[in-house]
Design a protein around this motif. Structure first.
Motif: not given
Length: 430
Positions: A40, A16, A10-11, A1-4, A7-8, A18
């Motif tokens: 970010t 993930v 939430k994970h 799953m890609k994130t920023t 937003e980590v 990045i």
């Protein structure tokens, strides 16, 4: 799953990926610590040799500053981190290897950093300043939208000056003279007569040969204009607006303010109402503080504004300035025509004036008199006079300088760090 990175939170406990750049790195025995940034935010990635293998670990140790990569790993809580989280790296993929990045983790001179402004923006402090700037802009739109203002965009190329042409950039507009706008105010008055309450946000230009830490050649202004509002009404809007912006930054930029080592106890005091003193009282105050050479009718310089601000722990309004040193459109005080219904808002901690505002002249005859006194002739100013001819009403407005406000709230000494690409007396690059 890609994130920023933003937003980590939430994970936590999840794996993930990045996309990031390597801001810095260090290694200790069988562990490598990667300082990652993705735009970010900033986060540490921990690479353990026993988990990724010898080859990948050596590759991690050889990564160069500002190389780009995809980093995959598990997000875990880390109370030592300003972010509160870090990544236990399982794998990474190099996208592009940066070679000989010029801004190394050491001290560099200001001119060197300004020459490399396009890269300096990536640093943690500069990133924090720009995030504070962004929050001020966001909070500005929030405040005025919630208050029922309509955003109107005035022109940048104009045929007339708001406050005289001595500090304007002149250009040719085909066969006419034109200037880069020093203020959108005159046009915002026209917009207020159409929409009631309006605001603009855009660049303004001053051909002022100043090298102080408070001045830029190109800067951004927030300029509200309000029909059916007098001087007192405008002051209340100003103090509530500034309070809203400061409190929004305190709430939403905690990490950035920490990066900047900002003393937030000073900002926590900022709430409406603000103290007010008249120009007469300000003259007396600076004289008491040792500025014996200041006389009634003089403008205040940076040392005078700082001396005044030191007497208060909030921004302070200086009201009722001499008409002779203020703009032609400001309404005289009916009780005392030698002063005008205006105010400058002086920020605490030596950051100087951040807002100038006034009630505008709404009387046709008086405005015609001001035109004559200031030599405002020709069609370039005719439309502005007509605002007093067709349904004139009491109205007021003000302008807030964004960069000075960012400097104050972020605790940055020089405004050149509060705009992405500053235009200074000696700088048009990059």
């Amino acid at each position: 799953m890609k994130t920023t990175i933003a937003e980590v939170h939430k994970h936590v406990g999840e794996e993930v990926t990045i996309g990031a750049w390597l801001a810095n790195k260090r290694s200790s025995g069988k562990i490598a610590f990667l300082q990652l940034r993705d735009g970010t935010g900033f986060m540490q990635g921990v690479v353990v040799k026993a988990e990724v293998g010898e080859e990948k670990f050596q590759e991690a140790k050889s990564l160069t500053q500002e190389s780009s990569l995809y980093v995959t790993g598990t997000i875990v809580e880390d109370t030592r981190s300003p972010l509160g989280f870090e990544m236990q790296v399982n794998d990474f993929e190099l996208i592009h290897e940066a070679v000989d990045y010029p801004i190394t983790p050491k001290n560099h001179g200001t001119e060197f950093l300004m020459d490399h402004r396009h890269l300096w923006l990536r640093s943690k402090k500069q990133h924090a300043v720009m995030k504070v700037r962004n929050e001020i802009i966001r909070a500005t739109y929030e405040f005025f939208n919630e208050q029922g203002y309509v955003k109107v965009d005035p022109p940048i190329l104009t045929g007339a000056s708001a406050e005289g042409t001595t500090e304007l950039f002149h250009t040719k507009y085909f066969d006419e003279d034109a200037y880069l706008s020093q203020s959108g105010q005159l046009y915002m008055e026209a917009a207020a007569m159409a929409f009631g309450k309006v605001f603009s946000f855009g660049p303004t230009f001053r051909a002022e040969k100043s090298k102080t830490r408070r001045h830029l050649i190109e800067f951004w202004m927030i300029e509200p204009e309000m029909a059916f509002m007098d001087h007192e009404d405008s002051l209340q809007v100003q103090e509530h607006y500034v309070s809203h912006v400061v409190q929004s930054v305190l709430k939403n930029c905690t990490i950035e303010l920490a990066v900047l080592d900002r003393d937030t106890s000073q900002l926590e005091k900022i709430s409406a109402p603000f103290p007010r003193i008249t120009y007469d009282e300000a003259i007396q105050l600076v004289k008491e503080k040792g500025f014996d050479d200041v006389e009634w009718g003089d403008d205040f310089g940076a040392p005078h504004e700082t001396a005044i601000a030191e007497s208060f722990d909030k921004p302070v309004f200086i009201t009722h300035w001499p008409a002779e040193i203020k703009a032609f459109y400001m309404k005289p005080d009916p009780k005392r025509p030698d002063v005008v219904l205006c105010a400058d808002l002086i920020a605490p901690e030596g950051y100087g004036e951040i807002i100038g505002g006034s009630q505008r002249i709404d009387d046709m005859e008086l405005m015609e008199q001001r035109y004559e006194e200031n030599g405002l002739t020709g069609p370039a100013y005719e439309w502005y006079l007509q605002l007093r001819q067709y349904g004139s009403v009491p109205h007021s407005g003000f302008g807030l300088g964004l960069e000075r406000t960012v400097a104050w709230i972020a605790g940055v000494e020089h405004v050149r760090e509060t705009i992405p690409f500053p235009r200074l007396l000696n700088r048009l690059y990059p």
